[in-house]
Write an enzyme that holds these catalytic residues in place. Structure first.
Site, PDB file in Angstrom:
ATOM      1  N   ILE A 113      45.292  42.820  38.742  1.00  0.00           N
ATOM      2  CA  ILE A 113      44.618  44.037  39.198  1.00  0.00           C
ATOM      3  C   ILE A 113      43.144  43.738  39.402  1.00  0.00           C
ATOM      4  O   ILE A 113      42.605  42.779  38.855  1.00  0.00           O
ATOM      5  CB  ILE A 113      44.761  45.207  38.206  1.00  0.00           C
ATOM      6  CG1 ILE A 113      44.265  44.803  36.810  1.00  0.00           C
ATOM      7  CG2 ILE A 113      46.178  45.726  38.169  1.00  0.00           C
ATOM      8  CD1 ILE A 113      44.187  45.948  35.837  1.00  0.00           C
TER       9      ILE A 113
ATOM     10  N   TYR B  43      37.007  41.203  37.576  1.00  0.00           N
ATOM     11  CA  TYR B  43      37.991  40.425  38.333  1.00  0.00           C
ATOM     12  C   TYR B  43      37.571  38.966  38.422  1.00  0.00           C
ATOM     13  O   TYR B  43      38.367  38.048  38.166  1.00  0.00           O
ATOM     14  CB  TYR B  43      38.149  41.024  39.730  1.00  0.00           C
ATOM     15  CG  TYR B  43      39.236  40.392  40.549  1.00  0.00           C
ATOM     16  CD1 TYR B  43      40.572  40.639  40.274  1.00  0.00           C
ATOM     17  CD2 TYR B  43      38.930  39.548  41.617  1.00  0.00           C
ATOM     18  CE1 TYR B  43      41.580  40.057  41.031  1.00  0.00           C
ATOM     19  CE2 TYR B  43      39.929  38.969  42.377  1.00  0.00           C
ATOM     20  CZ  TYR B  43      41.252  39.223  42.083  1.00  0.00           C
ATOM     21  OH  TYR B  43      42.248  38.641  42.834  1.00  0.00           O
TER      22      TYR B  43
END
Length: 247
Positions: free
Chosen positions: A80, A142
């Site tokens: 994600i 991320y």
């Protein structure tokens, strides 16, 4: 002749599904695992089995892998992205990204170890990202998770090589996938294209081809390596946009 069993986490998404299809076409028996809501919307292609599993649920993963009889390939594709700068990323967003993108691949590798060793030709392929190589605004969680996954890949390769298990990674650039479409605005999309020498995003099957290679007998002496499937993005750096304008 079936080569063995391959598992693709996040396999019901567009990139994971492309990887699953590529492995199936290369002769593997493929099982994809994903969250219940994603699997419900997924129609498994012929020859591919879809199982519901939250890879951040340690107990559920322990039960799932404990019931497996055989495993030759593990592809950690589930991931994600939560946008946020260093100064304002929320603690929960940070934890969610690290749990799925970095901790889950470590845990699944631990659970799959003996099965991969017993196969005689075990291969782990982690889906990392160019964001793990190069910083970009708003992707602190991320980028950190993917940089960590790159290092985890090398660590696994080092420790597992004597056991006959290889571990490599693939770092996609921007891919025409659900994850990227959800995380990029139209302006971000256009800006990315300016930074890519090939001036386009990758299609999922192009990333899948690299994964299939790393899972196959064509790469039996390759471990601890990363393949960037990025249209030249990492090779470019400064001056890409100017070069585009000079066309």
């Amino acid at each position: 002749m079936v080569k063995g069993t391959a598992i693709v986490t996040g396999g019901a998404g567009s990139l994971g599904a492309a990887i699953a299809i590529g492995l199936r076409d290369d002769g593997w028996r493929v099982r994809v695992i994903d969250r219940a809501d994603v699997v419900q919307r997924f129609t498994p292609p012929e020859g591919i089995t879809a199982d519901v599993l939250d890879v951040t649920d340690v107990a559920a993963c322990r039960d799932y892998f404990g019931a497996l009889q055989e495993l030759s390939v593990l592809v950690n594709c589930a991931g994600i992205a939560r946008l946020g700068l260093v100064r304002d990323i929320g603690e929960q967003d940070w934890r969610d990204v690290l749990d799925l993108n970095l901790t889950a691949p470590l845990m699944l590798t631990q659970l799959a170890t003996q099965l991969l060793v017993d196969s005689g030709h075990g291969s782990i392929v982690n889906i990392t990202s160019i964001a793990g190589h190069r910083a970009s605004f708003g992707r602190v969680a991320y980028g950190a998770s993917k940089a960590g996954l790159l290092q985890l890949t090398r660590q696994i390769a080092l420790e597992y090589a004597p056991l006959g298990v290889r571990c490599n990674s693939v770092s996609p650039g921007p891919v025409n996938s659900e994850l990227v479409r959800r995380s990029l605005s139209e302006d971000d999309y256009a800006e990315y294209l300016e930074d890519i020498p090939e001036n386009r995003m990758a299609e999922p099957f192009e990333v899948a081809s690299a994964v299939v290679f790393l899972a196959s007998e064509s790469s039996t002496y390759i471990t601890g390596q990363d393949i960037a499937v990025d249209g030249g993005y990492l090779a470019g750096g400064a001056g890409i946009k100017k070069a585009q304008r000079l066309r």
